[in-house]
Design a protein around this motif. Sequence first.
Motif, PDB file in Angstrom:
ATOM      1  N   ALA A  23      -2.594  -5.397  -6.433  1.00  0.00           N
ATOM      2  CA  ALA A  23      -1.991  -5.407  -4.745  1.00  0.00           C
ATOM      3  C   ALA A  23      -0.198  -5.247  -5.753  1.00  0.00           C
ATOM      4  CB  ALA A  23      -1.969  -6.563  -3.906  1.00  0.00           C
ATOM      5  N   HIS A  24      -0.619  -5.375  -6.952  1.00  0.00           N
ATOM      6  CA  HIS A  24       1.096  -5.714  -7.042  1.00  0.00           C
ATOM      7  C   HIS A  24       1.846  -5.139  -8.470  1.00  0.00           C
ATOM      8  CE1 HIS A  24       4.708  -7.601  -6.461  1.00  0.00           C
ATOM      9  NE2 HIS A  24       4.968  -8.293  -8.115  1.00  0.00           N
ATOM     10  N   VAL A  25       0.960  -5.471  -9.553  1.00  0.00           N
ATOM     11  CA  VAL A  25       1.309  -4.263 -10.547  1.00  0.00           C
ATOM     12  C   VAL A  25       0.802  -2.647 -10.346  1.00  0.00           C
ATOM     13  CG1 VAL A  25       1.998  -4.306 -12.906  1.00  0.00           C
ATOM     14  CG2 VAL A  25       2.148  -6.134 -11.919  1.00  0.00           C
ATOM     15  N   ASP A  26      -0.607  -3.222 -10.149  1.00  0.00           N
ATOM     16  CA  ASP A  26      -0.985  -1.594 -10.001  1.00  0.00           C
ATOM     17  C   ASP A  26      -0.393  -0.406  -9.000  1.00  0.00           C
ATOM     18  OD1 ASP A  26      -2.320  -1.829 -12.591  1.00  0.00           O
ATOM     19  OD2 ASP A  26      -3.870  -2.926 -11.084  1.00  0.00           O
ATOM     20  N   TYR A  27      -0.138  -1.600  -8.215  1.00  0.00           N
ATOM     21  CA  TYR A  27       0.591  -0.726  -6.386  1.00  0.00           C
ATOM     22  C   TYR A  27       1.837   0.174  -7.575  1.00  0.00           C
ATOM     23  CZ  TYR A  27       3.455  -0.195  -2.947  1.00  0.00           C
ATOM     24  OH  TYR A  27       3.940   0.854  -1.357  1.00  0.00           O
ATOM     25  N   PHE A  28       2.889  -0.275  -7.987  1.00  0.00           N
ATOM     26  CA  PHE A  28       3.949  -0.356  -8.407  1.00  0.00           C
ATOM     27  C   PHE A  28       3.752   1.145  -9.221  1.00  0.00           C
ATOM     28  CE2 PHE A  28       6.236  -4.777  -7.981  1.00  0.00           C
ATOM     29  CZ  PHE A  28       6.170  -4.711  -6.093  1.00  0.00           C
ATOM     30  N   VAL A  29       2.987   0.513 -10.449  1.00  0.00           N
ATOM     31  CA  VAL A  29       3.052   2.149 -11.195  1.00  0.00           C
ATOM     32  C   VAL A  29       2.369   2.728 -10.129  1.00  0.00           C
ATOM     33  CG1 VAL A  29       1.212   2.510 -13.538  1.00  0.00           C
ATOM     34  CG2 VAL A  29       2.303   0.489 -13.295  1.00  0.00           C
ATOM     35  N   SER A  30       1.503   2.289  -9.199  1.00  0.00           N
ATOM     36  CA  SER A  30       0.902   4.280  -8.448  1.00  0.00           C
ATOM     37  C   SER A  30       2.043   5.237  -7.791  1.00  0.00           C
ATOM     38  CB  SER A  30      -0.287   3.610  -8.302  1.00  0.00           C
ATOM     39  OG  SER A  30      -0.859   4.672  -6.882  1.00  0.00           O
ATOM     40  N   GLU A  31       2.951   3.703  -7.411  1.00  0.00           N
ATOM     41  CA  GLU A  31       3.712   4.846  -6.397  1.00  0.00           C
ATOM     42  C   GLU A  31       4.835   5.179  -7.183  1.00  0.00           C
ATOM     43  OE1 GLU A  31       4.988   4.002  -2.457  1.00  0.00           O
ATOM     44  OE2 GLU A  31       2.716   4.162  -3.515  1.00  0.00           O
ATOM     45  N   SER A  32       5.153   4.783  -8.600  1.00  0.00           N
ATOM     46  CA  SER A  32       6.155   5.545  -9.409  1.00  0.00           C
ATOM     47  C   SER A  32       5.391   6.718 -10.224  1.00  0.00           C
ATOM     48  CB  SER A  32       6.504   4.713 -10.458  1.00  0.00           C
ATOM     49  OG  SER A  32       7.271   4.770 -11.422  1.00  0.00           O
ATOM     50  N   LEU A  33       4.245   6.627 -10.464  1.00  0.00           N
ATOM     51  CA  LEU A  33       3.611   8.180 -10.486  1.00  0.00           C
ATOM     52  C   LEU A  33       3.641   9.345  -9.803  1.00  0.00           C
ATOM     53  CD1 LEU A  33       0.195   6.055 -12.373  1.00  0.00           C
ATOM     54  CD2 LEU A  33       1.155   7.935 -13.458  1.00  0.00           C
ATOM     55  N   ALA A  81      -0.224  -0.753   7.496  1.00  0.00           N
ATOM     56  CA  ALA A  81      -1.115   0.384   6.826  1.00  0.00           C
ATOM     57  C   ALA A  81      -1.105   0.028   5.469  1.00  0.00           C
ATOM     58  CB  ALA A  81       0.177   1.160   6.856  1.00  0.00           C
ATOM     59  N   GLU A  82      -2.561   1.048   5.526  1.00  0.00           N
ATOM     60  CA  GLU A  82      -2.877   1.263   4.209  1.00  0.00           C
ATOM     61  C   GLU A  82      -2.579   2.113   3.629  1.00  0.00           C
ATOM     62  OE1 GLU A  82      -7.738   0.864   4.232  1.00  0.00           O
ATOM     63  OE2 GLU A  82      -7.577   2.608   3.544  1.00  0.00           O
ATOM     64  N   GLU A  83      -2.680   1.805   1.934  1.00  0.00           N
ATOM     65  CA  GLU A  83      -2.465   2.756   0.935  1.00  0.00           C
ATOM     66  C   GLU A  83      -2.662   2.725  -0.491  1.00  0.00           C
ATOM     67  OE1 GLU A  83       1.970   2.794  -0.027  1.00  0.00           O
ATOM     68  OE2 GLU A  83       2.658   1.629   1.766  1.00  0.00           O
ATOM     69  N   TRP A  84      -3.518   3.775  -0.906  1.00  0.00           N
ATOM     70  CA  TRP A  84      -4.120   4.089  -1.640  1.00  0.00           C
ATOM     71  C   TRP A  84      -3.401   4.120  -3.041  1.00  0.00           C
ATOM     72  CZ3 TRP A  84      -9.641   4.077  -1.945  1.00  0.00           C
ATOM     73  CH2 TRP A  84     -10.309   4.223  -0.958  1.00  0.00           C
ATOM     74  N   VAL A  85      -4.308   3.280  -4.376  1.00  0.00           N
ATOM     75  CA  VAL A  85      -3.302   2.631  -5.100  1.00  0.00           C
ATOM     76  C   VAL A  85      -4.110   3.730  -5.928  1.00  0.00           C
ATOM     77  CG1 VAL A  85      -3.243   1.038  -7.283  1.00  0.00           C
ATOM     78  CG2 VAL A  85      -3.086   0.347  -5.412  1.00  0.00           C
ATOM     79  N   ASP A  86      -3.828   4.246  -7.094  1.00  0.00           N
ATOM     80  CA  ASP A  86      -4.050   5.946  -7.960  1.00  0.00           C
ATOM     81  C   ASP A  86      -3.233   5.849  -9.313  1.00  0.00           C
ATOM     82  OD1 ASP A  86      -5.975   8.057  -8.881  1.00  0.00           O
ATOM     83  OD2 ASP A  86      -4.149   9.252  -8.024  1.00  0.00           O
TER      84      ASP A  86
END
Length: 383
Positions: A23-33, A81-86
């Motif tokens: 929910a933290h690092v992987d989420y940031f990476v997903s948003e950056s992508l 809100a629900e957000e998807w990490v990709d």
Amino acid sequence: MIAPPSEQHAEIMQFGTSRFLLAHVDYFVSESLAAGRSDKRVVIVQGSSRPEGRRKAHDLAERLQYPVHFRGRREGRTIDAEEWVDSLAACLVADSDWKEIERRFVEEITHVVSNTGEDGYAIPADVDPRHALPASFPARLAKLLHARYARNGRGVTLMPCELIQANGQRLREIVRDLADTRYADPAFVSWLDQECLWIDTLVDRIVSSTIEPVGAVAEPYGLWAIRKSPGLELPCHHPDVQVVSDLAPYEKRKLHVLNLSHSWLVQRWHDQGLASRLSYVREAMQESSLREPLESMLRDEVLPVLDRQLPGLHLEDYIETTLERFSNPFLDHRLEDIAQHHREKLRRRLAPVHEMARAQGHPTPLLESALRSTGIVGQAEAR
């Protein structure tokens, strides 16, 4: 291997499958992508062989996407809100996928992140990174770094997220000692110092629960503070990822505002005999006998003291954010969990602010009441 390799710039290797990292690092990476600000994806390494860990790794590998449900308030807005990490390229298990982990580390990886828990840096007495599969995270990292040193010589950037002060430098010291004692190769030790970047970081986000089979529930607030260092290139970009020249003020701000408030609240909760009626921080924030003195303590006692010690850190805003986080109506943060090791927490979180206040000649009666209750500050000293 339990996941097919991805060709999409899988350049970040992550040690740990904790819901925090998801929910933290992987989420940031997903948003950056998604924003087109970076192109690196994450290869997760599951370190333990416990059945529940393997199940989680299998579910992550099978899906490579998962939801994070952000619930709470931020900057005056209620967020639900629900957000998807990709951002995942693969999830590998150390005891079955080590050859693939080593191949990727040597050939593809540019950044390493980790969150291996309180004991993650522990080194068993007989640990040896030259074993086929070493028994600890630092030894496994030393083994991978030696393979990279021997086969391509390119350095890597390491950005640990464990809640350990100067975590990057501490990890460097441990790996360096292993390299020095086990490999007996001075050139390898020099390579670790000169070619690899060991970056201190500070993380802050409450990730309260897991979504089955994969996912997490987290508060909207998040911070990944990263110490500025020559040659540093970030693996992702996001407004909550901040590069700072010195982490120490941010660590002190968190310790002496957010953590201090948690422990002060627990002491007041205990002193007022509210344990049978209130279980969560959010409930305590609805109790006027707790919330009102908490706000007074922060604004009248902590703020003026810390403002002289930590100038330029927007302490008033941080206090407002802390109170907002504590009032999160969706977060079940148990007061009894915060109360673990309570006396030691008071020593680390409250006592230094009390001492700073005494040196400044500033009265702190509400802080002192909590310290007196546990005998950390005596009556004569408090006066």
